[in-house]
Scaffold this active site. Structure first.
Site, PDB file in Angstrom:
ATOM      1  N   CYS A  34      21.056 -22.286  44.317  1.00  0.00           N
ATOM      2  CA  CYS A  34      22.013 -22.528  45.400  1.00  0.00           C
ATOM      3  C   CYS A  34      22.539 -23.955  45.310  1.00  0.00           C
ATOM      4  CB  CYS A  34      21.386 -22.246  46.765  1.00  0.00           C
ATOM      5  SG  CYS A  34      20.374 -23.567  47.418  1.00  0.00           S
ATOM      6  N   GLU A  35      23.814 -24.083  45.611  1.00  0.00           N
ATOM      7  CA  GLU A  35      24.437 -25.401  45.465  1.00  0.00           C
ATOM      8  C   GLU A  35      24.056 -26.341  46.605  1.00  0.00           C
ATOM      9  OE1 GLU A  35      28.564 -24.424  45.286  1.00  0.00           O
ATOM     10  OE2 GLU A  35      28.825 -24.441  47.460  1.00  0.00           O
ATOM     11  N   HIS A  36      23.405 -25.813  47.634  1.00  0.00           N
ATOM     12  CA  HIS A  36      23.053 -26.672  48.765  1.00  0.00           C
ATOM     13  C   HIS A  36      21.710 -27.362  48.596  1.00  0.00           C
ATOM     14  CE1 HIS A  36      25.686 -23.419  50.590  1.00  0.00           C
ATOM     15  NE2 HIS A  36      26.406 -24.519  50.574  1.00  0.00           N
ATOM     16  N   HIS A  37      20.759 -26.704  47.933  1.00  0.00           N
ATOM     17  CA  HIS A  37      19.417 -27.264  47.798  1.00  0.00           C
ATOM     18  C   HIS A  37      18.905 -27.251  46.358  1.00  0.00           C
ATOM     19  CE1 HIS A  37      19.764 -25.247  51.788  1.00  0.00           C
ATOM     20  NE2 HIS A  37      19.337 -26.415  52.196  1.00  0.00           N
ATOM     21  N   GLN A  45      25.821 -17.225  46.598  1.00  0.00           N
ATOM     22  CA  GLN A  45      25.804 -15.813  46.188  1.00  0.00           C
ATOM     23  C   GLN A  45      27.188 -15.186  46.368  1.00  0.00           C
ATOM     24  OE1 GLN A  45      22.493 -13.476  47.652  1.00  0.00           O
ATOM     25  NE2 GLN A  45      23.663 -11.586  47.428  1.00  0.00           N
ATOM     26  N   HIS A  60      16.597 -15.770  48.592  1.00  0.00           N
ATOM     27  CA  HIS A  60      16.897 -17.197  48.462  1.00  0.00           C
ATOM     28  C   HIS A  60      15.664 -18.032  48.791  1.00  0.00           C
ATOM     29  CE1 HIS A  60      21.413 -17.016  48.102  1.00  0.00           C
ATOM     30  NE2 HIS A  60      21.066 -15.753  48.323  1.00  0.00           N
ATOM     31  N   CYS A  80      15.441 -21.119  49.251  1.00  0.00           N
ATOM     32  CA  CYS A  80      15.623 -22.149  50.292  1.00  0.00           C
ATOM     33  C   CYS A  80      15.353 -21.558  51.663  1.00  0.00           C
ATOM     34  CB  CYS A  80      16.990 -22.822  50.196  1.00  0.00           C
ATOM     35  SG  CYS A  80      18.399 -21.735  50.261  1.00  0.00           S
TER      36      CYS A  80
HETATM   37 ZN   LIG Z   1      20.005 -23.271  49.662  1.00  0.00          ZN
END
Ligand SMILES: [Zn+2]
Length: 198
Positions: free
Chosen positions: A89-92, A130, A158, A160
């Site tokens: 994931c690009e956030h975490h 996703q 996920h 995260c």
């Molecule tokens: Zn994430």
């Protein structure tokens, strides 16, 4: 020549700089980066990053370039189910893992079946969501294969969500993208969903 190399090195950090950045993170969490078990970790993490994010160096057009037109009288959809998806994931930068189901209705041309899982790899091995991953796979098939229709479903867990205190450690996220006949025709969508479940 030397000047040109300098320009390249300022636009993209060197391997040594990337390793230094990992070492900084190790120091940031309070670990001793010189400890025996940890000393080589920056090198290993950068090597792992090369693997996780190799999709930036891959081109969907190249993978889908070779097509076959000898399909006899076959005019139904081609569905490949349960293609492994492992992305981040690009956030975490946490992994999300699961499966993709990809169907297309050929317009006279098909691709080798293994190409669909390689296509997933092109986009999964990048910083992702996703939703975007699902759309990019469908978009690449539409652009390069020009089928009559395309359907993509991804089901993934996920990390995260699992690990960051969100109380949903078995939640599965499902995303779909339909194009062409799958978008226009509810029966085609229905049939795709049924084939995926069976
Ligand atoms: Zn994430």
């Amino acid at each position: 020549m030397k000047k040109k190399l300098d320009v390249v090195s300022t636009s993209k950090p060197s391997r040594a700089e990337a390793e230094r950045a990992v070492k900084t993170l190790i120091e940031y969490i309070g670990e001793d980066p010189e400890r025996e078990g940890v000393r080589e970790t920056p090198k290993r993490v950068v090597k792992a990053f090369d693997e996780y994010f190799k999709g930036y160096g891959l081109d969907a057009g190249e993978i889908l370039a070779k097509t076959f037109s000898e399909v006899g009288d076959y005019d139904g959809p081609v569905l490949v189910k349960n293609i492994s998806v492992e992305s981040r994931c690009e956030h975490h930068l946490a992994p999300f893992v699961g499966h993709a189901h990809i169907a297309y209705v050929p317009d006279g041309r098909v691709v080798g079946l293994s190409k669909l899982s390689r296509l997933v790899g092109v986009y999964a091995n990048r910083m992702q969501t996703q939703e975007r991953l699902t759309a990019e796979i469908a978009g690449a098939l539409e652009k390069h294969l020009k089928p009559k229709g395309v359907a993509v479903m991804i089901e993934a867990e996920h990390f995260c969500m699992k690990l960051r205190g969100v109380d949903e450690d078995h939640a599965v996220t499902v995303t779909t993208r339909f194009g062409g006949v799958y978008k226009k025709d509810a029966d085609a969508r229905e049939s795709f969903l049924k084939m995926v479940k069976d």
